[in-house]
Design a protein around this motif. Structure first.
Motif, mmCIF file in Angstrom:
data_model
loop_
_atom_site.group_PDB
_atom_site.id
_atom_site.type_symbol
_atom_site.label_atom_id
_atom_site.label_comp_id
_atom_site.label_asym_id
_atom_site.label_seq_id
_atom_site.Cartn_x
_atom_site.Cartn_y
_atom_site.Cartn_z
ATOM 1 N N LEU A 109 0.832 -1.201 0.000
ATOM 2 C CA LEU A 109 0.000 0.000 0.000
ATOM 3 C C LEU A 109 0.866 1.250 0.000
ATOM 4 O O LEU A 109 0.551 2.242 -0.683
ATOM 5 C CB LEU A 109 -0.929 -0.012 1.215
ATOM 6 N N GLN A 147 1.955 1.936 -3.413
ATOM 7 C CA GLN A 147 0.842 2.474 -4.193
ATOM 8 C C GLN A 147 0.616 3.952 -3.894
ATOM 9 O O GLN A 147 0.385 4.756 -4.802
ATOM 10 C CB GLN A 147 -0.432 1.677 -3.892
ATOM 11 N N VAL A 148 0.713 4.315 -2.611
ATOM 12 C CA VAL A 148 0.521 5.709 -2.219
ATOM 13 C C VAL A 148 1.627 6.584 -2.806
ATOM 14 O O VAL A 148 1.367 7.662 -3.368
ATOM 15 C CB VAL A 148 0.485 5.835 -0.682
ATOM 16 N N SER A 196 1.162 7.347 -6.363
ATOM 17 C CA SER A 196 -0.157 7.871 -6.729
ATOM 18 C C SER A 196 -0.091 9.183 -7.495
ATOM 19 O O SER A 196 -0.931 9.438 -8.362
ATOM 20 C CB SER A 196 -1.032 8.023 -5.484
ATOM 21 N N ILE A 205 -5.815 7.322 -4.885
ATOM 22 C CA ILE A 205 -5.896 7.160 -3.430
ATOM 23 C C ILE A 205 -6.779 8.267 -2.881
ATOM 24 O O ILE A 205 -6.546 9.445 -3.153
ATOM 25 C CB ILE A 205 -4.505 7.241 -2.771
ATOM 26 N N GLN A 248 -4.022 14.643 -7.282
ATOM 27 C CA GLN A 248 -4.033 13.577 -6.288
ATOM 28 C C GLN A 248 -3.869 14.178 -4.892
ATOM 29 O O GLN A 248 -2.912 14.908 -4.646
ATOM 30 C CB GLN A 248 -2.894 12.578 -6.548
ATOM 31 N N THR A 251 -9.224 2.661 -2.730
ATOM 32 C CA THR A 251 -8.352 2.725 -1.563
ATOM 33 C C THR A 251 -8.478 4.094 -0.886
ATOM 34 O O THR A 251 -8.280 5.128 -1.527
ATOM 35 C CB THR A 251 -6.893 2.486 -1.965
ATOM 36 N N THR A 252 -8.817 4.085 0.391
ATOM 37 C CA THR A 252 -9.084 5.332 1.118
ATOM 38 C C THR A 252 -8.329 5.339 2.433
ATOM 39 O O THR A 252 -8.517 4.464 3.279
ATOM 40 C CB THR A 252 -10.597 5.483 1.396
#
Length: 404
Positions: free
Chosen positions: A25, A28-29, A32, A246, A214, A278-279
């Motif tokens: 994760l 991914q962040v 982003s 995100i 983003q 995804t939050t």
């Protein structure tokens, strides 16, 4: 005519304070901002736009990483391959003084200099469009730059690019302007950057903040993206499209006065409120009474949240939510003032906790777009007052103990 207006890509944002996220994760962040920016360039190519406007803060820091620079070159090459020009005005995060570009951008890229300049394009349709803008020479540009912009050229369309903030009258650092000034130029569109929340300052002609592509912190909640702008019946019509991957969300729950109860309440809430992407979620628990000493210490140290995150991975994955912070707030503290009439105490508080005083306290922090957005949220003033009352109550309690 058709073009894209985007701003505040903030490529390579560090996303500080999220090291506790699972590795997948976290990756991914951190990717982003690139993923979101790619959606802008994908949209430009898919829609066969005539040009792309990038209104400042393409990079998050003046010291751009090799990865961020290489990424942007690659995207400009993609546009160049299909004949789409890109026009850039650098902002307060990627100002010209710290640009150390050693490789030239592709021929389709125009970078505005420190003085307002105008680039004129002739489109495939035969229409002509003048685009005026400038780049920040250093981090702060306290002077109003609009006076340097020419009035509408003898072209079919004229567009202004401006990375700045509406003038507050004092302490302005980011190319301050007024809407009336912009309207006086008689442009067909103003592509604004700097504020990370999309805003419409005027409908026709459009004067718009695209917002950032983003969100990068809990202060940057809500839908993020850019504008696809199309000419229709002699006007330019903007259409917003999403780019974020995100999401950030702040929630407030009412809970019981123990960490065990809070734990179950969080699990129940996540199960009942799955997200569509995804939050990263910040939680405030409103309590009727303070947590007990040991529970309060565990929450304050971060140990409880770290353990909760590890033991509830499956619940968070199923909900597509990851809880990044948990804070507790008790009902607004009542300040006992034995030597003062409580009525006068409350009267004094009403005179202290005013919007004007809060704005004065916030001061120059209001120049930061993310902090400014957070500060304008209705719950912020309530939270500041509640914390101030709580601290005053604690201090008066300590004084009473010393006197005893």
């Amino acid at each position: 005519m058709k073009f894209i207006h985007a701003a505040d890509l903030h490529l390579d944002s560090p996303f500080l304070g999220l090291q506790h996220l699972p590795n997948g994760l976290l990756a991914q962040v951190r990717a982003s901002t690139f993923t979101a920016a790619t959606k802008v360039f994908d949209k430009a190519i898919a829609e066969h736009v005539d040009f792309v406007l990038l209104a400042g803060d393409l990079f998050d820091r003046a010291e751009q990483s090799v990865a961020a620079q290489a990424y942007l070159f690659e995207q400009f090459d993609r546009l160049n391959d299909v004949g789409i020009p890109a026009l850039i005005s650098f902002g307060n995060h990627d100002y010209l003084a710290d640009q150390h570009q050693t490789v030239a951008y592709p021929a389709n890229v125009t970078v505005f200099g420190p003085e307002v300049g105008t680039q004129t394009l002739t489109l495939a349709s035969g229409e002509t469009v003048a685009i005026s803008g400038f780049s920040y020479p250093q981090r702060w540009v306290p002077e109003d730059q609009v006076i340097q912009f020419p009035t509408h050229a003898s072209t079919d369309w004229h567009i202004g690019m401006l990375h700045g903030a509406v003038s507050t009258g004092s302490g302005d650092h980011y190319a301050p302007f007024t809407v009336a000034e912009l309207l006086a130029k008689h442009y067909d569109y103003w592509a604004l950057g700097h504020i990370h929340h999309r805003q419409v300052l005027n409908d026709q002609p459009p004067i718009l903040y695209a917002g950032n592509t983003q969100g990068r912190a809990i202060t940057e909640t809500g839908t993020k993206g850019a504008y696809l702008v199309t000419s229709r019946n002699g006007q330019l019509v903007p259409e917003f499209f999403e780019t974020l991957t995100i999401n950030w969300e702040a929630i407030t729950l009412s809970g019981g006065a123990s960490l065990q109860k809070l734990s179950q309440q969080l699990v129940d809430w996540l199960t009942a409120h799955p997200a569509d992407r995804t939050t990263l979620t910040a939680v405030t628990i409103q309590l009727t009474q303070p947590l007990a000493g040991e529970d309060a210490a565990q929450l304050q140290s971060g140990d409880w949240l770290a353990l909760w995150q590890r033991t509830q991975q499956r619940v968070m994955r199923a909900a597509q939510r990851y809880v990044v912070t948990v804070n507790v707030a008790t009902q607004m503290a009542s300040v006992a003032a034995p030597q003062l009439d409580q009525h006068y105490w409350e009267q004094g508080a009403a005179g202290v906790f005013t919007p004007e005083n809060l704005q004065r306290l916030f001061g120059k922090l209001n120049q930061d777009p993310a902090l400014a957005e957070w500060f304008t949220q209705p719950q912020t003033a309530k939270a500041v007052e509640a914390l101030a009352r709580q601290q005053l109550a604690e201090l008066m309690g300590e004084e009473g103990n010393h006197e005893a």
